[in-house]
Design a protein around this motif. Structure first.
Motif, PDB file in Angstrom:
ATOM      1  N   LEU A 172       0.876  -1.247   0.181  1.00  0.00           N
ATOM      2  CA  LEU A 172       0.007  -0.143  -0.083  1.00  0.00           C
ATOM      3  C   LEU A 172       0.919   1.216   0.152  1.00  0.00           C
ATOM      4  N   ASP A 173       1.900   1.419   1.003  1.00  0.00           N
ATOM      5  CA  ASP A 173       2.919   2.400   0.778  1.00  0.00           C
ATOM      6  C   ASP A 173       3.407   2.593  -0.624  1.00  0.00           C
ATOM      7  N   ALA A 174       3.822   1.661  -1.322  1.00  0.00           N
ATOM      8  CA  ALA A 174       4.332   1.646  -2.671  1.00  0.00           C
ATOM      9  C   ALA A 174       3.347   2.255  -3.499  1.00  0.00           C
ATOM     10  N   ALA A 175       2.196   1.869  -3.490  1.00  0.00           N
ATOM     11  CA  ALA A 175       1.122   2.565  -4.264  1.00  0.00           C
ATOM     12  C   ALA A 175       0.794   3.952  -4.027  1.00  0.00           C
ATOM     13  N   VAL A 176       0.816   4.190  -2.751  1.00  0.00           N
ATOM     14  CA  VAL A 176       0.691   5.672  -2.391  1.00  0.00           C
ATOM     15  C   VAL A 176       1.977   6.580  -2.824  1.00  0.00           C
ATOM     16  N   LEU A 177       2.949   6.045  -2.657  1.00  0.00           N
ATOM     17  CA  LEU A 177       4.024   6.713  -3.344  1.00  0.00           C
ATOM     18  C   LEU A 177       4.070   6.900  -4.864  1.00  0.00           C
ATOM     19  N   GLY A 178       3.738   5.834  -5.343  1.00  0.00           N
ATOM     20  CA  GLY A 178       3.616   5.990  -7.118  1.00  0.00           C
ATOM     21  C   GLY A 178       2.548   7.125  -7.376  1.00  0.00           C
ATOM     22  N   TYR A 179       1.460   6.910  -6.409  1.00  0.00           N
ATOM     23  CA  TYR A 179       0.326   7.990  -6.608  1.00  0.00           C
ATOM     24  C   TYR A 179       1.023   9.454  -6.566  1.00  0.00           C
ATOM     25  N   ASN A 180       1.631   9.564  -5.495  1.00  0.00           N
ATOM     26  CA  ASN A 180       2.109  11.152  -5.134  1.00  0.00           C
ATOM     27  C   ASN A 180       3.196  11.384  -6.233  1.00  0.00           C
ATOM     28  N   ASN A 181       4.109  10.262  -6.611  1.00  0.00           N
ATOM     29  CA  ASN A 181       5.040  10.840  -7.643  1.00  0.00           C
ATOM     30  C   ASN A 181       4.076  11.329  -9.053  1.00  0.00           C
ATOM     31  N   ILE A 182       3.287  10.883  -9.369  1.00  0.00           N
ATOM     32  CA  ILE A 182       2.441  11.197 -10.378  1.00  0.00           C
ATOM     33  C   ILE A 182       1.827  12.789 -10.233  1.00  0.00           C
ATOM     34  N   SER A 183       1.160  12.780  -8.797  1.00  0.00           N
ATOM     35  CA  SER A 183       0.948  14.154  -8.606  1.00  0.00           C
ATOM     36  C   SER A 183       2.161  15.415  -8.555  1.00  0.00           C
ATOM     37  N   ALA A 184       3.219  14.906  -8.283  1.00  0.00           N
ATOM     38  CA  ALA A 184       4.330  15.744  -8.176  1.00  0.00           C
ATOM     39  C   ALA A 184       4.681  16.206  -9.871  1.00  0.00           C
ATOM     40  N   LEU A 185       4.625  15.069 -10.669  1.00  0.00           N
ATOM     41  CA  LEU A 185       4.681  15.203 -11.887  1.00  0.00           C
ATOM     42  C   LEU A 185       3.921  16.263 -12.689  1.00  0.00           C
ATOM     43  N   ARG A 186       2.686  16.121 -12.228  1.00  0.00           N
ATOM     44  CA  ARG A 186       1.762  16.977 -13.099  1.00  0.00           C
ATOM     45  C   ARG A 186       2.130  18.335 -13.176  1.00  0.00           C
ATOM     46  N   GLN A 187       2.739  19.016 -12.471  1.00  0.00           N
ATOM     47  CA  GLN A 187       3.192  20.354 -12.530  1.00  0.00           C
ATOM     48  C   GLN A 187       4.134  20.579 -13.764  1.00  0.00           C
ATOM     49  N   GLN A 188       4.757  19.515 -13.976  1.00  0.00           N
ATOM     50  CA  GLN A 188       5.572  19.493 -15.171  1.00  0.00           C
ATOM     51  C   GLN A 188       5.075  18.941 -16.741  1.00  0.00           C
ATOM     52  N   LEU A 189       3.866  18.726 -16.367  1.00  0.00           N
ATOM     53  CA  LEU A 189       3.119  18.245 -17.725  1.00  0.00           C
ATOM     54  C   LEU A 189       2.318  19.541 -18.317  1.00  0.00           C
ATOM     55  N   ARG A 190       2.159  19.242 -19.544  1.00  0.00           N
ATOM     56  CA  ARG A 190       1.250  20.389 -20.267  1.00  0.00           C
ATOM     57  C   ARG A 190      -0.062  20.418 -19.785  1.00  0.00           C
ATOM     58  N   PRO A 191      -0.789  21.560 -19.649  1.00  0.00           N
ATOM     59  CA  PRO A 191      -2.299  21.484 -19.015  1.00  0.00           C
ATOM     60  C   PRO A 191      -3.114  20.713 -19.902  1.00  0.00           C
ATOM     61  N   THR A 192      -2.867  20.473 -21.047  1.00  0.00           N
ATOM     62  CA  THR A 192      -3.716  19.954 -22.024  1.00  0.00           C
ATOM     63  C   THR A 192      -3.530  18.321 -21.858  1.00  0.00           C
ATOM     64  N   HIS A 193      -2.576  17.752 -20.994  1.00  0.00           N
ATOM     65  CA  HIS A 193      -2.400  16.330 -20.621  1.00  0.00           C
ATOM     66  C   HIS A 193      -3.095  15.928 -19.568  1.00  0.00           C
ATOM     67  N   ARG A 194      -3.409  14.652 -19.257  1.00  0.00           N
ATOM     68  CA  ARG A 194      -4.233  14.252 -18.201  1.00  0.00           C
ATOM     69  C   ARG A 194      -3.566  12.910 -17.790  1.00  0.00           C
ATOM     70  N   VAL A 195      -3.316  12.781 -16.297  1.00  0.00           N
ATOM     71  CA  VAL A 195      -3.024  11.585 -15.694  1.00  0.00           C
ATOM     72  C   VAL A 195      -4.012  11.380 -14.632  1.00  0.00           C
ATOM     73  N   HIS A 196      -4.427  10.256 -14.643  1.00  0.00           N
ATOM     74  CA  HIS A 196      -5.544  10.094 -13.399  1.00  0.00           C
ATOM     75  C   HIS A 196      -5.687   8.282 -13.424  1.00  0.00           C
ATOM     76  N   GLY A 197      -6.088   8.054 -12.145  1.00  0.00           N
ATOM     77  CA  GLY A 197      -6.295   6.680 -11.976  1.00  0.00           C
ATOM     78  C   GLY A 197      -6.681   6.143 -10.473  1.00  0.00           C
ATOM     79  N   ILE A 198      -6.904   5.028 -10.025  1.00  0.00           N
ATOM     80  CA  ILE A 198      -7.202   4.690  -8.754  1.00  0.00           C
ATOM     81  C   ILE A 198      -6.463   3.197  -8.516  1.00  0.00           C
ATOM     82  N   PHE A 199      -6.539   3.107  -7.260  1.00  0.00           N
ATOM     83  CA  PHE A 199      -5.676   1.828  -6.808  1.00  0.00           C
ATOM     84  C   PHE A 199      -6.788   1.014  -5.679  1.00  0.00           C
TER      85      PHE A 199
END
Length: 455
Positions: A234-261
Motif C-alpha cells: 500500500l505504501d508503494a502504491a501511495v508513493l507511486g500515486y504521489n509521484n504522479i501528483s508531483a509530475l503533473r506540474q511539469q506536464l502540459r495543461p492539455t495532458h491528463r494522468v489519473h487513476g485509482i488503486f
C-alpha cells in the motif's frame, strides 16, 4: 469517457451553455447562406427521419432504460438488430464479438460503401450518463435515411451500420478494426452528445489515451508486533500515486494522468502485501504526445526513490524492486490504446455547411475535446468524422454524471440528435455519389497522414 468542461468564464455570457431550464431553440446560424448539395436528397432524408421519429424515440428510451456494461450489451444487441431487420437491412448478429452486429443495405450496382457506428454500452452505477442511447439511435437514423435516399433517387451504393460494444474502457472499435470490420468503407461517420451552446455541433478532436495497469507485491507482517518484517505494498502504491501528483506540474495543461488503486484482504493490523492500480489513464491531445507522456509517467510507479530509471514493459520478464519500500512492481501498458480524433476536414466542411444552413451552429471548443474515444483509431485508418452535438444539461451535469444520464433521455436531446443525424446522412450520401467530393475526402485524409503518423 471522462470529460472535462471548458471554462465557461472564457465565454462572453455565462449562459452560453444550453441548460435544461432554457427556453432557447436551435436555429440555423447562416440560413440560406451557401448552396447545399442536392437539396432534394436532404429533403428525402428529413422526411424519412420525421417518419421514423416516434420509433427512434422509443428505441432510444428502450436502450436508456436497460443500461449494460461493455461487452455485456445483449439487450441492446437484440433490440437494434431486430429494428434494423424490420427496416430492410441484412443483419449479421454477434459480428466478430458476442454483442457486436452489422446491418447492411445495398442499392444499384457497384458504388462505394459508407460506414456508420452505433455505440451501446453504459457506465457502471450511472447508466447512460454518456448518452450512448442517443449515439445508437443516431446510427440507426443515419443508416435508415441513407437507405431511403438510395431507394428514392435510384442511387448506387452501400451503407454499413456497425453496432460497436465497449467504448467505455473496452476499446471495442479497436478490436473490430483489427478484425477487419471497417474494411471496404470509403468513410465512416458517427456523433456524440455533450454540453454546449444550444444548437451547436462541434468538430473538435479528443485526447489520445493509454491505460496502464500497475501491481505492487510485498510481504505481510503484524502491523504492531513486527512491522519491520513487512514490505508494504500500500505504501508503494501511495508513493507511486504521489509521484504522479508531483509530475503533473511539469506536464502540459492539455495532458491528463489519473487513476485509482485497490488491494485485496486489507486490514489495519496487517501490512498489505498487494496493491494494484486498477487502471491509470494517460491522455494527451495527440497519439505521439500521449506516448511521450507515458514514458514520463511509467518511472513514477517503478521507483519511489532511485537514481536509476528502468522501464518495465510487458513480456520482458523485468520486475524491478521499488527501492524505498522493498516491494516488487510490474507495469503493463494495456492493449487497446485509443487515439485522438483526426476529423476529416472535407467531411467536416460538408456537415458544417448543412448545419449552418439548416439546423444550428458549428464550434471547435465543445464536444468531447477533453475526453477520449476508441473511434479515434478509426479516424487514423480511414476518412472519418465524429462531431459532438449539444444537449441541455444542468450545472455540473456534464458527461459521466447522473445529471447527464437524465439529460440523455429528454425530448430536447432527441431532436438535437436527429438534426445532426440529418447532416451526417446527407454527407454520407454525397460520399457515395459525388466523385469529386470523395476525391477531396481522400486527399484531406492523405494530407493529414504526416501529422497523425501511420496506424
Amino acid at each position: 469517457m471522462c470529460t472535462q468542461h471548458p471554462d465557461e468564464t472564457a465565454f462572453k455570457s455565462k449562459d452560453v451553455v444550453w441548460r435544461s431550464d432554457d427556453n432557447a431553440k436551435a436555429a440555423p446560424a447562416r440560413p440560406g447562406s451557401t448552396q447545399l448539395f442536392r437539396p432534394d436528397i436532404l429533403q428525402t432524408i428529413e422526411a424519412k427521419i420525421a417518419e421514423l421519429d416516434s420509433e427512434l424515440r422509443e428505441l432510444s428510451l428502450n436502450i436508456h432504460a436497460h443500461p449494460e456494461l461493455g461487452y455485456e450489451e445483449y439487450h441492446a444487441h437484440d433490440v437494434y438488430t431486430a429494428f434494423m431487420e424490420k427496416h430492410g437491412f441484412e443483419v449479421v448478429r454477434n459480428y466478430h464479438l458476442p454483442t457486436a452486429w452489422k446491418a447492411t443495405f445495398s442499392h444499384g450496382s457497384g458504388g462505394r460503401t459508407i460506414g456508420v457506428n452505433s455505440e451501446m454500452d453504459a457506465l457502471k452505477g450511472i447508466g447512460h450518463a454518456c448518452g450512448h442511447n442517443l449515439i445508437g439511435m443516431s446510427g440507426v437514423a443515419v443508416a435508415c435515411a441513407i437507405k431511403a435516399a438510395l431507394e428514392k433517387h435510384n442511387l448506387s451504393g452501400k451503407v454499413v451500420l456497425l453496432g460497436t460494444p465497449a467504448e467505455e474502457g473496452g476499446s471495442g472499435k479497436v478490436v473490430l478494426l483489427e478484425k477487419g470490420a471497417y474494411d471496404g468503407m470509403a468513410a465512416c461517420l458517427m456523433c456524440h452528445p455533450a454540453p454546449g451552446p444550444v444548437g451547436s455541433v462541434s468538430l473538435s478532436s479528443c485526447l489520445a489515451l493509454q491505460r496502464i495497469t500497475v501491481e505492487y507485491k510485498g510481504h505481510t507482517a503484524h502491523a504492531a508486533l513486527s512491522p519491520w518484517e513487512g514490505k508494504n505494498a500500500l505504501d508503494a502504491a501511495v508513493l507511486g500515486y504521489n509521484n504522479i501528483s508531483a509530475l503533473r506540474q511539469q506536464l502540459r495543461p492539455t495532458h491528463r494522468v489519473h487513476g485509482i488503486f485497490e488491494g485485496k484482504d486489507w486490514a489495519p493490523n496487517i501490512i498489505p502485501d498487494y496493491a494494484k492500480f486498477i487502471s491509470c489513464y494517460v491522455r494527451a491531445p495527440t497519439r505521439s504526445e500521449m506516448q511521450e507522456t507515458v514514458k514520463r509517467v511509467t518511472p513514477c510507479f517503478q521507483y519511489a526513490k532511485s537514481s536509476i530509471v528502468i522501464f518495465a514493459y510487458p513480456n520482458t520478464g523485468l520486475v524491478p524492486q521499488l527501492l524505498l519500500t522493498g516491494c516488487e512492481v510490474t507495469v503493463t501498458l494495456e492493449k487497446g490504446s485509443t487515439f485522438d480524433l483526426r476529423q476529416n476536414t472535407a467531411l467536416g466542411g460538408e456537415v458544417a455547411n448543412i448545419v449552418l444552413n439548416k439546423y444550428g451552429a458549428i464550434d471547435y471548443e465543445w464536444g468531447i475535446k477533453s475526453a477520449s474515444t476508441d473511434f479515434g483509431n478509426v479516424t487514423y485508418a480511414l476518412p472519418s468524422l465524429h462531431p459532438g452535438f449539444a444537449i441541455p444539461t444542468i450545472v455540473d451535469g456534464g458527461n459521466h454524471t447522473p445529471g447527464f444520464e437524465k439529460a440523455a433521455a429528454t425530448i430536447e436531446a432527441h431532436y438535437a440528435c436527429l438534426d445532426v443525424s440529418k447532416a451526417l446522412a446527407a454527407t454520407g450520401v454525397r460520399v457515395l455519389i459525388d466523385d469529386n467530393f470523395f476525391a477531396n475526402v481522400q486527399a484531406t485524409f492523405k494530407e493529414d497522414e504526416n501529422a497523425r503518423g501511420p496506424l
